[in-house]
Design an enzyme around this catalytic site. Structure first.
Site, mmCIF file in Angstrom:
data_model
loop_
_atom_site.group_PDB
_atom_site.id
_atom_site.type_symbol
_atom_site.label_atom_id
_atom_site.label_comp_id
_atom_site.label_asym_id
_atom_site.label_seq_id
_atom_site.Cartn_x
_atom_site.Cartn_y
_atom_site.Cartn_z
ATOM 1 N N LYS A 183 -6.923 36.553 -26.580
ATOM 2 C CA LYS A 183 -8.175 37.369 -27.311
ATOM 3 C C LYS A 183 -9.253 36.713 -26.954
ATOM 4 C CE LYS A 183 -5.996 40.632 -29.533
ATOM 5 N NZ LYS A 183 -4.968 40.816 -28.875
HETATM 6 C C1 LIG Z 1 -4.722 46.296 -32.027
HETATM 7 C C2 LIG Z 1 -4.060 44.813 -32.317
HETATM 8 N N1 LIG Z 1 -3.363 44.823 -33.570
HETATM 9 C C3 LIG Z 1 -2.686 43.744 -33.761
HETATM 10 C C4 LIG Z 1 -2.254 42.711 -33.142
HETATM 11 C C5 LIG Z 1 -1.509 41.690 -33.369
HETATM 12 O O1 LIG Z 1 -1.854 40.422 -33.145
HETATM 13 P P1 LIG Z 1 -1.090 39.161 -33.245
HETATM 14 O O2 LIG Z 1 -0.497 39.052 -31.969
HETATM 15 O O3 LIG Z 1 -2.085 37.987 -33.425
HETATM 16 O O4 LIG Z 1 -0.102 39.285 -34.230
HETATM 17 C C6 LIG Z 1 -2.849 42.737 -31.750
HETATM 18 C C7 LIG Z 1 -2.905 41.969 -30.625
HETATM 19 O O5 LIG Z 1 -1.916 41.360 -30.097
HETATM 20 C C8 LIG Z 1 -3.657 43.923 -31.306
HETATM 21 O O6 LIG Z 1 -4.255 44.151 -30.165
#
Ligand SMILES: Cc1ncc(COP(=O)(O)O)c(C=O)c1O
Length: 374
Positions: A183
């Site tokens: 990110k």
């Molecule tokens: C749109 C979206 N929602 C949720 C997530 C979940 O994030 P994480 O990987 O920190 O659980 C991500 C990224 O991976 C995402 O791109």
């Protein structure tokens, strides 16, 4: 030329020093100092009352759905094109994900399709800010209010974006961010839940730590819940990155602007939406080949791969994936835009160490690919 990466962070001496401080001093009396500072300042930046750091954004969505009492038999509307993390927590709580079509202009929830997807079982809408783009939040908010539905914002990909002057992360009862290593702001793994409602906040804090009340009696659990506690070292990295947010978003925008500028001579290409009253922080550059190019996602990826250049697929419609067996037949008809856009879409490299030479190489590769397909 150095290897081109799809995603990756920008870490400076500032982050190293801050994490070192947490490593050396963040124990005994100070185990959560950076967590607390990061939660507070991150929430304030978004005009929210409360921030709750979590191990990742997936667990933040799970916490929120649980705290809201979403349960078996309920339906939750989510866009068909997103990362599975937006939808998986709906299944964790036993509810049913209802995959909704997207808007061709911004690749996010289409408010009219949301309206069509509502049933008597619908409890909530999870609006996702895809790649930094934002949906028509005015229409979605109005619809949620009118139909008595809970609105949740998955702003995992949109740190730094705004909609009509309001920051991504300020919409709905709660929003989530991801600090995954891919990110704009990274902690390796990490996430944040933002809320305004104190009762919801109290509930999430109990759910996050094995059913204990913050500051409550030792080893005293009121219920069986989860262990979604953050780690101070992660928070130290996040806090240091947060202090450089303008620089990080500025670099993302630079990458996006360069791609657009260098591919401007090619007609019929669609990039991330840039509506008048918004700012797109472009976590990743999306590129959808117009139909005149006769180019689909797998051919584009294979074609560039032969030139040694990376691309990633635009998210597949979740309803088309093996994770959701039996969904495709129904949703292919219901969500024609999601299936169409996804079939012609790719993501361009967006690592924060990307150089102009590498962007040139990517654009030359795309130009060669499209010439060949004509
Ligand atoms: C749109 C979206 N929602 C949720 C997530 C979940 O994030 P994480 O990987 O920190 O659980 C991500 C990224 O991976 C995402 O791109």
């Amino acid at each position: 030329m150095e290897k081109i990466y799809m995603a990756g962070p920008w870490i400076t001496e500032h982050e190293v020093k801050t994490v070192l401080d947490a490593m050396q001093n963040g124990w005994y009396e100070h185990p959560y100092d950076y967590v607390e500072k990061f939660q507070k300042e991150f929430a304030a930046y978004h005009g929210r009352k409360f921030g709750i750091m979590t191990p990742n954004a997936t667990s933040a969505i799970h916490l929120l759905l649980t705290a809201l009492g979403i349960k078996a038999g309920d339906e939750v509307i989510v866009p068909d094109c997103t990362w599975i993390a937006s939808a998986a927590p709906i299944s964790y709580v036993g509810a049913v994900p209802v995959f909704c079509d997207i808007d061709r202009a911004n690749w996010c929830l289409d408010p009219e399709a949301v309206e069509r997807a509502i049933t008597p079982k619908t409890k909530a809408i999870i609006a996702v800010d895809l790649f930094g783009n934002m949906p028509d939040m005015d229409a979605i908010k109005a619809l949620a209010d009118r139909r008595g539905l809970i609105l949740i914002e998955d702003s995992a990909e949109a740190l730094g974006s705004t909609y009509h002057g309001v920051r991504a992360g300020k919409f709905g009862v709660g929003s989530v961010f991801s600090f995954h290593r891919t990110k704009t702001l990274v902690t390796g793994e990490g996430g944040m839940l933002l809320l305004d409602d104190e009762k919801l906040f109290d509930r999430c804090m109990i759910l996050r730590d094995h059913g204990r009340k913050p500051g409550g009696a030792m080893y005293y659990n009121y219920e069986v819940t989860y262990k979604y506690m953050p780690f101070n070292l992660q928070a130290a990295l996040g806090y240091a990155q947060f202090q450089r947010l303008d620089e990080l978003v500025g670099r993302k925008r630079w990458i996006f602007d360069k791609y657009k500028e260098k591919l401007a001579d090619i007609p019929d290409l669609q990039f991330n939406a840039e509506p008048d009253k918004g700012f797109n922080s472009v976590w990743i550059t999306g590129l959808v080949f117009g139909k005149s190019h006769n180019m689909n996602k797998p051919d584009a990826i294979a074609g560039l791969d032969k030139m040694g250049l990376p691309l990633r697929p635009f998210f597949y419609p979740l309803s088309s994936l093996p994770a959701y067996p039996g969904f495709e037949e129904r949703y292919r008809k219901l969500n024609p835009v999601a299936y169409d856009v996804s079939s012609r879409g790719v993501n361009l490299p967006g690592a924060l160490n990307l150089t102009e030479d590498q962007i040139d190489a990517m654009c030359d590769g795309i130009r060669a690919l499209l010439k060949r397909s004509r």
